[in-house]
Design an enzyme around this catalytic site. Structure first.
Site, PDB file in Angstrom:
ATOM      1  N   ARG A  13       0.805  -1.223   0.000  1.00 58.76           N
ATOM      2  CA  ARG A  13       0.000   0.000   0.000  1.00 58.76           C
ATOM      3  C   ARG A  13       0.844   1.283   0.000  1.00 58.76           C
ATOM      4  O   ARG A  13       0.312   2.377  -0.134  1.00 58.76           O
ATOM      5  CB  ARG A  13      -0.962  -0.006   1.189  1.00 58.76           C
ATOM      6  CG  ARG A  13      -2.141  -0.937   0.953  1.00 58.76           C
ATOM      7  CD  ARG A  13      -3.262  -0.619   1.902  1.00 58.76           C
ATOM      8  NE  ARG A  13      -3.033  -1.190   3.217  1.00 58.76           N
ATOM      9  CZ  ARG A  13      -3.425  -0.613   4.344  1.00 58.76           C
ATOM     10  NH1 ARG A  13      -4.012   0.565   4.332  1.00 58.76           N
ATOM     11  NH2 ARG A  13      -3.193  -1.200   5.507  1.00 58.76           N
ATOM     12  N   GLY A  76       3.921 -15.628   7.031  1.00 52.18           N
ATOM     13  CA  GLY A  76       3.273 -15.159   8.247  1.00 52.18           C
ATOM     14  C   GLY A  76       4.257 -14.773   9.335  1.00 52.18           C
ATOM     15  O   GLY A  76       5.449 -15.084   9.254  1.00 52.18           O
ATOM     16  N   ARG A 328      27.220  27.649   2.677  1.00 59.27           N
ATOM     17  CA  ARG A 328      27.460  26.266   2.247  1.00 59.27           C
ATOM     18  C   ARG A 328      28.610  25.637   3.039  1.00 59.27           C
ATOM     19  O   ARG A 328      29.293  26.298   3.800  1.00 59.27           O
ATOM     20  CB  ARG A 328      27.730  26.260   0.743  1.00 59.27           C
ATOM     21  CG  ARG A 328      26.466  26.626  -0.064  1.00 59.27           C
ATOM     22  CD  ARG A 328      26.783  26.846  -1.515  1.00 59.27           C
ATOM     23  NE  ARG A 328      27.522  25.725  -2.069  1.00 59.27           N
ATOM     24  CZ  ARG A 328      28.292  25.792  -3.161  1.00 59.27           C
ATOM     25  NH1 ARG A 328      28.423  26.948  -3.815  1.00 59.27           N
ATOM     26  NH2 ARG A 328      28.925  24.743  -3.602  1.00 59.27           N
ATOM     27  N   TYR A 382      37.094  29.535  -9.559  1.00 63.69           N
ATOM     28  CA  TYR A 382      37.102  28.315 -10.361  1.00 63.69           C
ATOM     29  C   TYR A 382      37.542  28.636 -11.783  1.00 63.69           C
ATOM     30  O   TYR A 382      36.959  29.499 -12.439  1.00 63.69           O
ATOM     31  CB  TYR A 382      35.682  27.736 -10.338  1.00 63.69           C
ATOM     32  CG  TYR A 382      35.527  26.389 -10.999  1.00 63.69           C
ATOM     33  CD1 TYR A 382      36.369  25.330 -10.664  1.00 63.69           C
ATOM     34  CD2 TYR A 382      34.520  26.169 -11.925  1.00 63.69           C
ATOM     35  CE1 TYR A 382      36.207  24.090 -11.252  1.00 63.69           C
ATOM     36  CE2 TYR A 382      34.347  24.926 -12.522  1.00 63.69           C
ATOM     37  CZ  TYR A 382      35.193  23.886 -12.182  1.00 63.69           C
ATOM     38  OH  TYR A 382      35.034  22.661 -12.762  1.00 63.69           O
ATOM     39  N   ARG A 435      39.927  50.044 -14.121  1.00 61.61           N
ATOM     40  CA  ARG A 435      38.727  50.667 -14.668  1.00 61.61           C
ATOM     41  C   ARG A 435      39.163  51.468 -15.883  1.00 61.61           C
ATOM     42  O   ARG A 435      40.175  52.174 -15.824  1.00 61.61           O
ATOM     43  CB  ARG A 435      38.206  51.638 -13.607  1.00 61.61           C
ATOM     44  CG  ARG A 435      36.722  51.824 -13.596  1.00 61.61           C
ATOM     45  CD  ARG A 435      36.375  52.890 -12.597  1.00 61.61           C
ATOM     46  NE  ARG A 435      36.063  52.374 -11.272  1.00 61.61           N
ATOM     47  CZ  ARG A 435      35.917  53.168 -10.202  1.00 61.61           C
ATOM     48  NH1 ARG A 435      36.087  54.477 -10.303  1.00 61.61           N
ATOM     49  NH2 ARG A 435      35.616  52.649  -9.050  1.00 61.61           N
TER      50      ARG A 435
HETATM   51  C1  UD1 Z   1      -0.281  -8.631  13.074  1.00 64.05           C
HETATM   52  C2  UD1 Z   1      -0.823  -9.515  14.180  1.00 64.05           C
HETATM   53  C3  UD1 Z   1      -2.079  -8.901  14.774  1.00 64.05           C
HETATM   54  C4  UD1 Z   1      -1.788  -7.495  15.261  1.00 64.05           C
HETATM   55  C5  UD1 Z   1      -1.174  -6.660  14.135  1.00 64.05           C
HETATM   56  C6  UD1 Z   1      -0.695  -5.340  14.698  1.00 64.05           C
HETATM   57  C7  UD1 Z   1      -0.253 -11.798  13.542  1.00 64.05           C
HETATM   58  C8  UD1 Z   1      -0.748 -13.069  12.952  1.00 64.05           C
HETATM   59  N1  UD1 Z   1      -1.124 -10.806  13.628  1.00 64.05           N
HETATM   60  O1  UD1 Z   1      -1.253  -8.627  12.053  1.00 64.05           O
HETATM   61  O2  UD1 Z   1      -2.553  -9.682  15.854  1.00 64.05           O
HETATM   62  O3  UD1 Z   1      -2.975  -6.897  15.738  1.00 64.05           O
HETATM   63  O4  UD1 Z   1      -0.033  -7.323  13.569  1.00 64.05           O
HETATM   64  O5  UD1 Z   1      -0.289  -4.516  13.633  1.00 64.05           O
HETATM   65  O6  UD1 Z   1       0.896 -11.728  13.942  1.00 64.05           O
HETATM   66  N2  UD1 Z   1       5.999  -9.832   8.503  1.00 64.05           N
HETATM   67  C9  UD1 Z   1       7.105 -10.544   8.100  1.00 64.05           C
HETATM   68  N3  UD1 Z   1       6.936 -11.750   7.486  1.00 64.05           N
HETATM   69  C10 UD1 Z   1       5.713 -12.283   7.263  1.00 64.05           C
HETATM   70  C11 UD1 Z   1       4.572 -11.547   7.670  1.00 64.05           C
HETATM   71  C12 UD1 Z   1       4.757 -10.330   8.299  1.00 64.05           C
HETATM   72  O7  UD1 Z   1       8.239 -10.097   8.298  1.00 64.05           O
HETATM   73  O8  UD1 Z   1       5.656 -13.373   6.709  1.00 64.05           O
HETATM   74  C13 UD1 Z   1       6.185  -8.538   9.169  1.00 64.05           C
HETATM   75  C14 UD1 Z   1       5.591  -7.385   8.375  1.00 64.05           C
HETATM   76  O9  UD1 Z   1       6.557  -6.799   7.518  1.00 64.05           O
HETATM   77  C15 UD1 Z   1       5.163  -6.434   9.457  1.00 64.05           C
HETATM   78  C16 UD1 Z   1       4.825  -7.339  10.636  1.00 64.05           C
HETATM   79  O10 UD1 Z   1       5.477  -8.561  10.385  1.00 64.05           O
HETATM   80  O11 UD1 Z   1       6.217  -5.584   9.862  1.00 64.05           O
HETATM   81  C17 UD1 Z   1       3.343  -7.543  10.804  1.00 64.05           C
HETATM   82  O12 UD1 Z   1       2.822  -8.115   9.658  1.00 64.05           O
HETATM   83  P1  UD1 Z   1       1.371  -7.773   9.125  1.00 64.05           P
HETATM   84  O13 UD1 Z   1       1.107  -8.573   7.933  1.00 64.05           O
HETATM   85  O14 UD1 Z   1       1.217  -6.318   9.036  1.00 64.05           O
HETATM   86  O15 UD1 Z   1       0.487  -8.335  10.340  1.00 64.05           O
HETATM   87  P2  UD1 Z   1      -1.027  -8.088  10.537  1.00 64.05           P
HETATM   88  O16 UD1 Z   1      -1.778  -8.988   9.653  1.00 64.05           O
HETATM   89  O17 UD1 Z   1      -1.316  -6.658  10.487  1.00 64.05           O
END
Ligand code: UD1
Ligand code: CA
Length: 454
Positions: A13, A76, A328, A382, A435
């Site tokens: 986003r 995840g 600068r 320069y 001058r």
């Molecule tokens: C997560 C939480 C949710 C919480 C919310 C707060 C879980 C399952 N859910 O949801 O309970 O309320 O954050 O904002 O944990 N990331 C990775 N690798 C991945 C997935 C995510 O590094 O495979 C990182 C993302 O870059 C981000 C963070 O983890 O910085 C959270 O990921 P995001 O997908 O935003 O989690 P939510 O679904 O919002």
């Protein structure tokens, strides 16, 4: 403790080529804010999980103290933390932070760590008027029993307003067990870190919780609108801290500090000023409206007038700079100097009491004390290949519209007549000028319109 920072997500986003955690807040990458906070907790291990734009993140963010772990594909938050497990020290708990949540206070994390101790799980939770999208904290008789993701929650659970911020701490050996047992049978087909809570409860481990002082400490960045919102919150905090320290701000909503601003007593800052890098303002200094100061030192009692740009320069005490001056890198102005409108200075040292009040370019110059540089003066430093130095000794007077073709020296107390093109040194205490003599053509006549042609 160990600290694991999750930073693998794409940030769709943001609609940008730049990985989300590299977007700047107050001039620094989001991830840098999180790492600064993490480092102030002095972790034994600092692990950053990267994925989208991994190479770029690693190349941009510095730190020999970081263990980088690549998560590919991203399955995840539980899967992300699992990738970091080989880097963790079992003898201390593991704190999980998000690379896109930049404003968490160190004190808040310290409270969370204290609430959990070495053996419990600790969750940072927050009450939100609109909890939609977040994981809900489910409690039975006050005790946390599990977290249910918004998309897996029914109507009754969605009514819960206490939500998971994502920041948690857990004992490391147990965390390994719980992560190994995660399943991805849920609405998103992901391995949820949040599922370790129910697993911990089943193991008889207590779930502690802590809350931030302010809800914005837990806000993450998913869009440019949220980035701008957090920027304003951060700048508001900076402005409040400056005012607490005694700085007068014409409008705390119209100052931006992208770096560090150190102020003495009785400093005044007018509207729409931007401070970048490391800036120091001495006692009683004032900065007029619409100035940009970067890596600058401003002496006590000095007045920086509106629309002035200072970059990598040092100004002494009781000086007057601007309006519309540009200093600068490498410029050093001594006490009681005056640099006025449309004067550009680069790599120039100017002694006490010297003035360049209007329309000048002064580069690669060493200027003594009490020197007066007239309007329209230019140091021709320069030659197309090399830069050359101009030296102007104490008490010299440079007439308006002079060009000093460097390398060249103007002696002590010398005067240059207006319009001089100085190509060799001007001796001390004498008047030097170049001058063409002024002539008047007595019988000259202006051509007349409609007059006879020859
Ligand atoms: C997560 C939480 C949710 C919480 C919310 C707060 C879980 C399952 N859910 O949801 O309970 O309320 O954050 O904002 O944990 N990331 C990775 N690798 C991945 C997935 C995510 O590094 O495979 C990182 C993302 O870059 C981000 C963070 O983890 O910085 C959270 O990921 P995001 O997908 O935003 O989690 P939510 O679904 O919002
Ligand atoms: Ca999120």
């Amino acid at each position: 403790m160990n600290i694991v920072v999750l930073a693998a997500g794409q940030g769709k986003r943001m609609r940008s080529e730049l990985p989300k955690v590299l977007h700047p807040l107050a001039g620094r990458a989001l991830l840098d804010h999180v790492l600064a906070c993490a480092r102030s907790l002095a972790p034994q291990r600092l692990v950053v999980v990267i994925g989208h734009g991994a190479d770029r993140v690693r190349a941009t963010v510095s730190g020999g103290d970081i263990s980088w772990v690549v998560q590919d594909p991203q399955l995840g938050t539980g899967h992300a933390v699992a990738q970091a497990l080989p880097e963790l020290d079992d003898s201390v708990p593991t704190l999980v932070l998000y690379g896109d949540v930049p404003l968490t206070r160190v004190a808040t994390l310290a409270r969370l760590l204290e609430a959990a101790g070495p053996a419990d799980v600790g969750l940072l939770t927050v009450e939100l008027a609109d909890p939609s999208g977040y994981g809900r904290i489910v409690r039975e008789e006050g005790a946390i029993t599990r977290i249910v993701e918004h998309r897996d929650a029914d109507e009754r659970l969605r009514a819960i307003t206490e939500v998971n911020t994502g920041i948690l701490v857990a004992p490391t050996p147990a965390l390994r067990r719980w992560l190994a047992a995660l399943s991805n049978e849920n609405a998103q087909g992901e391995y949820y870190l949040t599922d370790i809570v129910a697993a911990a409860v089943a193991d008889g481990v207590k779930i502690a919780s802590a809350q931030p002082e302010d809800a914005w400490e837990t806000l993450g960045v998913n869009s440019k609108a949220q980035l701008a919102e957090l920027e304003r919150i951060h700048q508001g905090n900076v402005a409040a801290a400056l005012m607490d320290a005694g700085v007068t701000l014409a409008d705390p909503a119209r100052i931006d500090v992208r770096g560090r601003l150190h102020c003495g007593r009785d400093v005044t800052i007018d509207v729409n000023c931007v401070f970048e890098g490391e800036v120091r303002l001495g006692n009683g200094a004032s900065v007029g409206a619409n100035c940009v100061l970067r890596d600058a030192i401003v002496g006590a009692g000095t007045e920086v007038k509106p629309f002035t740009h200072v970059d990598g320069a040092k100004i002494g005490a009781n000086a007057r700079i601007g309006p519309y001056a540009r200093l600068r890198p490498g410029t050093e102005l001594a006490d009681e100097t005056h640099v006025g409108n449309f004067v550009e200075m680069k790599k120039t040292r100017m002694g006490a009491g010297s003035k360049a009040n209007h329309l000048a370019y002064v580069g690669d110059a060493v200027i003594g004390e009490r020197v007066n540089i007239g309007a329209g003066t230019i140091t021709c430093n320069y030659d197309g290949v090399n830069k050359h130095q101009t030296v102007i000794e104490d008490d010299a007077f440079i007439g308006s519209d002079s060009q000093l073709v460097a390398p060249v020296r103007v002696g002590k107390g010398a005067t240059l007549g207006a319009g001089t093109t100085l190509t060799s040194d001007a001796p001390a205490d004498k008047l030097t000028l170049s001058r063409a003599p002024q002539v008047t053509i007595e019988r000259w006549k202006r051509p007349q319109k409609g007059g006879k042609k020859h």
